[in-house]
Scaffold this motif. Structure first.
Motif, PDB file in Angstrom:
ATOM      1  N   LYS A 134       0.845  -1.199   0.000  1.00  0.00           N
ATOM      2  CA  LYS A 134       0.000   0.000   0.000  1.00  0.00           C
ATOM      3  C   LYS A 134       0.878   1.245   0.000  1.00  0.00           C
ATOM      4  O   LYS A 134       1.853   1.327   0.750  1.00  0.00           O
ATOM      5  N   PHE A 135       0.532   2.192  -0.854  1.00  0.00           N
ATOM      6  CA  PHE A 135       1.256   3.446  -0.952  1.00  0.00           C
ATOM      7  C   PHE A 135       0.258   4.596  -0.908  1.00  0.00           C
ATOM      8  O   PHE A 135      -0.900   4.433  -1.299  1.00  0.00           O
ATOM      9  N   THR A 136       0.713   5.766  -0.431  1.00  0.00           N
ATOM     10  CA  THR A 136      -0.180   6.916  -0.287  1.00  0.00           C
ATOM     11  C   THR A 136       0.328   8.115  -1.076  1.00  0.00           C
ATOM     12  O   THR A 136       1.511   8.212  -1.420  1.00  0.00           O
ATOM     13  N   LEU A 137      -0.588   9.037  -1.330  1.00  0.00           N
ATOM     14  CA  LEU A 137      -0.235  10.286  -1.986  1.00  0.00           C
ATOM     15  C   LEU A 137       0.769  11.058  -1.134  1.00  0.00           C
ATOM     16  O   LEU A 137       1.660  11.725  -1.657  1.00  0.00           O
ATOM     17  N   GLY A 138       0.650  10.948   0.178  1.00  0.00           N
ATOM     18  CA  GLY A 138       1.598  11.616   1.080  1.00  0.00           C
ATOM     19  C   GLY A 138       3.032  11.160   0.856  1.00  0.00           C
ATOM     20  O   GLY A 138       3.966  11.957   0.981  1.00  0.00           O
ATOM     21  N   GLN A 139       3.226   9.890   0.521  1.00  0.00           N
ATOM     22  CA  GLN A 139       4.584   9.406   0.249  1.00  0.00           C
ATOM     23  C   GLN A 139       5.159  10.075  -0.994  1.00  0.00           C
ATOM     24  O   GLN A 139       6.345  10.413  -1.030  1.00  0.00           O
ATOM     25  N   PHE A 141       4.347  13.112  -2.092  1.00  0.00           N
ATOM     26  CA  PHE A 141       4.625  14.496  -1.731  1.00  0.00           C
ATOM     27  C   PHE A 141       5.832  14.614  -0.800  1.00  0.00           C
ATOM     28  O   PHE A 141       6.600  15.573  -0.903  1.00  0.00           O
ATOM     29  N   THR A 142       6.028  13.659   0.097  1.00  0.00           N
ATOM     30  CA  THR A 142       7.212  13.675   0.954  1.00  0.00           C
ATOM     31  C   THR A 142       8.469  13.570   0.099  1.00  0.00           C
ATOM     32  O   THR A 142       9.438  14.298   0.304  1.00  0.00           O
ATOM     33  N   GLN A 143       8.445  12.685  -0.892  1.00  0.00           N
ATOM     34  CA  GLN A 143       9.597  12.565  -1.784  1.00  0.00           C
ATOM     35  C   GLN A 143       9.783  13.828  -2.627  1.00  0.00           C
ATOM     36  O   GLN A 143      10.909  14.215  -2.936  1.00  0.00           O
ATOM     37  N   TRP A 144       8.693  14.452  -3.013  1.00  0.00           N
ATOM     38  CA  TRP A 144       8.731  15.681  -3.797  1.00  0.00           C
ATOM     39  C   TRP A 144       9.271  16.827  -2.942  1.00  0.00           C
ATOM     40  O   TRP A 144       9.849  17.781  -3.447  1.00  0.00           O
ATOM     41  N   GLY A 145       9.059  16.725  -1.625  1.00  0.00           N
ATOM     42  CA  GLY A 145       9.505  17.769  -0.714  1.00  0.00           C
ATOM     43  C   GLY A 145       8.498  18.883  -0.558  1.00  0.00           C
ATOM     44  O   GLY A 145       8.826  19.983  -0.112  1.00  0.00           O
ATOM     45  N   ILE A 146       7.234  18.624  -0.906  1.00  0.00           N
ATOM     46  CA  ILE A 146       6.174  19.629  -0.871  1.00  0.00           C
ATOM     47  C   ILE A 146       5.146  19.250   0.191  1.00  0.00           C
ATOM     48  O   ILE A 146       4.670  18.120   0.228  1.00  0.00           O
ATOM     49  N   ALA A 147       4.818  20.215   1.053  1.00  0.00           N
ATOM     50  CA  ALA A 147       3.824  19.974   2.098  1.00  0.00           C
ATOM     51  C   ALA A 147       2.464  19.686   1.469  1.00  0.00           C
ATOM     52  O   ALA A 147       2.068  20.327   0.493  1.00  0.00           O
ATOM     53  N   LEU A 148       1.758  18.712   2.033  1.00  0.00           N
ATOM     54  CA  LEU A 148       0.395  18.395   1.617  1.00  0.00           C
ATOM     55  C   LEU A 148      -0.415  18.154   2.878  1.00  0.00           C
ATOM     56  O   LEU A 148      -0.156  17.207   3.615  1.00  0.00           O
ATOM     57  N   THR A 149      -1.353  19.042   3.141  1.00  0.00           N
ATOM     58  CA  THR A 149      -2.220  18.931   4.312  1.00  0.00           C
ATOM     59  C   THR A 149      -3.665  19.167   3.860  1.00  0.00           C
ATOM     60  O   THR A 149      -3.900  19.520   2.701  1.00  0.00           O
ATOM     61  N   PRO A 150      -4.621  19.035   4.758  1.00  0.00           N
ATOM     62  CA  PRO A 150      -6.003  19.323   4.370  1.00  0.00           C
ATOM     63  C   PRO A 150      -6.232  20.779   3.948  1.00  0.00           C
ATOM     64  O   PRO A 150      -7.219  21.083   3.287  1.00  0.00           O
ATOM     65  N   ALA A 156       0.796  27.240  -1.015  1.00  0.00           N
ATOM     66  CA  ALA A 156      -0.555  27.646  -1.401  1.00  0.00           C
ATOM     67  C   ALA A 156      -1.531  27.160  -0.330  1.00  0.00           C
ATOM     68  O   ALA A 156      -1.608  25.968  -0.056  1.00  0.00           O
ATOM     69  N   LYS A 157      -2.227  28.110   0.272  1.00  0.00           N
ATOM     70  CA  LYS A 157      -3.105  27.782   1.402  1.00  0.00           C
ATOM     71  C   LYS A 157      -4.560  28.059   1.070  1.00  0.00           C
ATOM     72  O   LYS A 157      -4.882  29.007   0.352  1.00  0.00           O
ATOM     73  N   ALA A 158      -5.423  27.230   1.635  1.00  0.00           N
ATOM     74  CA  ALA A 158      -6.865  27.424   1.472  1.00  0.00           C
ATOM     75  C   ALA A 158      -7.296  28.677   2.212  1.00  0.00           C
ATOM     76  O   ALA A 158      -6.687  29.076   3.203  1.00  0.00           O
ATOM     77  N   ASN A 159      -8.344  29.290   1.722  1.00  0.00           N
ATOM     78  CA  ASN A 159      -8.934  30.427   2.409  1.00  0.00           C
ATOM     79  C   ASN A 159      -9.603  29.940   3.683  1.00  0.00           C
ATOM     80  O   ASN A 159      -9.908  28.755   3.829  1.00  0.00           O
ATOM     81  N   ALA A 160      -9.872  30.854   4.602  1.00  0.00           N
ATOM     82  CA  ALA A 160     -10.524  30.507   5.858  1.00  0.00           C
ATOM     83  C   ALA A 160     -11.806  29.725   5.583  1.00  0.00           C
ATOM     84  O   ALA A 160     -12.611  30.109   4.730  1.00  0.00           O
ATOM     85  N   GLY A 161     -11.965  28.611   6.267  1.00  0.00           N
ATOM     86  CA  GLY A 161     -13.158  27.788   6.125  1.00  0.00           C
ATOM     87  C   GLY A 161     -13.144  26.848   4.931  1.00  0.00           C
ATOM     88  O   GLY A 161     -14.083  26.095   4.737  1.00  0.00           O
ATOM     89  N   GLU A 162     -12.096  26.884   4.127  1.00  0.00           N
ATOM     90  CA  GLU A 162     -12.001  25.994   2.967  1.00  0.00           C
ATOM     91  C   GLU A 162     -10.921  24.939   3.196  1.00  0.00           C
ATOM     92  O   GLU A 162     -10.130  25.041   4.121  1.00  0.00           O
ATOM     93  N   LYS A 163     -10.914  23.945   2.339  1.00  0.00           N
ATOM     94  CA  LYS A 163      -9.914  22.880   2.400  1.00  0.00           C
ATOM     95  C   LYS A 163      -9.471  22.543   0.986  1.00  0.00           C
ATOM     96  O   LYS A 163     -10.103  22.941   0.014  1.00  0.00           O
ATOM     97  N   VAL A 164      -8.381  21.788   0.893  1.00  0.00           N
ATOM     98  CA  VAL A 164      -7.966  21.244  -0.394  1.00  0.00           C
ATOM     99  C   VAL A 164      -9.065  20.288  -0.837  1.00  0.00           C
ATOM    100  O   VAL A 164      -9.472  19.402  -0.069  1.00  0.00           O
ATOM    101  N   ASP A 176      -7.609  13.893   5.156  1.00  0.00           N
ATOM    102  CA  ASP A 176      -6.264  14.339   4.802  1.00  0.00           C
ATOM    103  C   ASP A 176      -5.869  13.772   3.440  1.00  0.00           C
ATOM    104  O   ASP A 176      -5.808  12.549   3.276  1.00  0.00           O
ATOM    105  N   PRO A 177      -5.576  14.641   2.463  1.00  0.00           N
ATOM    106  CA  PRO A 177      -5.205  14.123   1.142  1.00  0.00           C
ATOM    107  C   PRO A 177      -3.933  13.272   1.168  1.00  0.00           C
ATOM    108  O   PRO A 177      -3.755  12.400   0.317  1.00  0.00           O
ATOM    109  N   ALA A 178      -3.068  13.503   2.132  1.00  0.00           N
ATOM    110  CA  ALA A 178      -1.829  12.724   2.221  1.00  0.00           C
ATOM    111  C   ALA A 178      -2.107  11.255   2.504  1.00  0.00           C
ATOM    112  O   ALA A 178      -1.297  10.392   2.170  1.00  0.00           O
ATOM    113  N   ASN A 179      -3.251  10.964   3.100  1.00  0.00           N
ATOM    114  CA  ASN A 179      -3.592   9.578   3.441  1.00  0.00           C
ATOM    115  C   ASN A 179      -4.256   8.822   2.296  1.00  0.00           C
ATOM    116  O   ASN A 179      -4.550   7.629   2.428  1.00  0.00           O
ATOM    117  N   LEU A 180      -4.508   9.494   1.171  1.00  0.00           N
ATOM    118  CA  LEU A 180      -5.179   8.855   0.041  1.00  0.00           C
ATOM    119  C   LEU A 180      -4.328   7.697  -0.481  1.00  0.00           C
ATOM    120  O   LEU A 180      -3.175   7.880  -0.862  1.00  0.00           O
TER     121      LEU A 180
END
Length: 193
Positions: A134-139, A141-150, A156-164, A176-180
């Motif tokens: 099993k592999f995740t999208l977070g893996q 992004f970790t290799q890419w070196g780019i933060a991925l959070t909800p 690039a950050k979501a506006n208040a009250g929004e999410k990725v 959490d998109p990293a857990n996909l």
């Protein structure tokens, strides 16, 4: 072949930290400082910190061995037990963000992790040594070196009250998109308004 001494290992670690620090100096000076939620799936280890301040486009990192290890993966020849290709599309403020080639591929040796890219078209290559791993999208992004959070992708950050916004083959995915979990022929879309 001689084993490296503790002094050599310490020197290598200091060099890696200095390299990462110097690389951080090249971030976009107009990007806002981040105080971000970080996902355990895209978090780092051994001093490898995901970029949570710069805006796209993001190149593939040069410190591949450290990033692969931070993702909990190993470098080596391509696995042959299981091979499939999810596709990742990222849109930020209505603009497509390229997924670069050679995420998870060591430019010095050609060795690669089980999760990597070759093309710049968003194709993620899963080439595992064991069927059913099993592999995740977070893996990725970790290799890419780019933060991925909800609430953010890199700087690039979501506006208040929004999410990725995350979809998997057209179906909205909460959490959490990293857990996909990555799957064969999956079409992954990440969107920030």
């Amino acid at each position: 072949m001689n084993k490296p001494t503790h002094a050599q290992l310490a020197a290598a670690a200091v060099t890696a930290v200095l390299t990462l620090t110097a690389a951080g100096c090249g971030t976009d000076p107009t990007a806002t400082d981040a105080t971000s939620e970080t996902s355990s799936s895209s978090s780092s280890s051994a001093g490898v910190v995901p970029d949570d301040t710069s805006l796209p486009p993001w190149p593939a990192p040069s410190d591949v061995p450290a990033r692969v290890a931070a993702a909990g993966l190993d470098l080596g020849p391509m696995g042959t037990a299981e091979h499939y290709h999810p596709t990742l599309t990222i849109t930020i403020d209505g603009q497509p963000v390229p997924v670069p080639p050679n995420i998870g591929v060591d430019p010095d040796t050609g060795a690669m992790s089980a999760v990597h890219t070759h093309e710049g078209d968003g194709t993620i290559h899963i080439e595992a040594h064991t069927v059913g791993e099993k592999f995740t999208l977070g893996q990725l992004f970790t290799q890419w070196g780019i933060a991925l959070t909800p609430t953010q992708i890199g700087g690039a950050k979501a506006n208040a009250g929004e999410k990725v916004k995350v979809t998997s083959s057209g179906t909205p995915v909460p959490g959490d998109p990293a857990n996909l979990q990555l799957e064969p022929d999956q079409q992954i879309q990440l969107t920030l308004p």
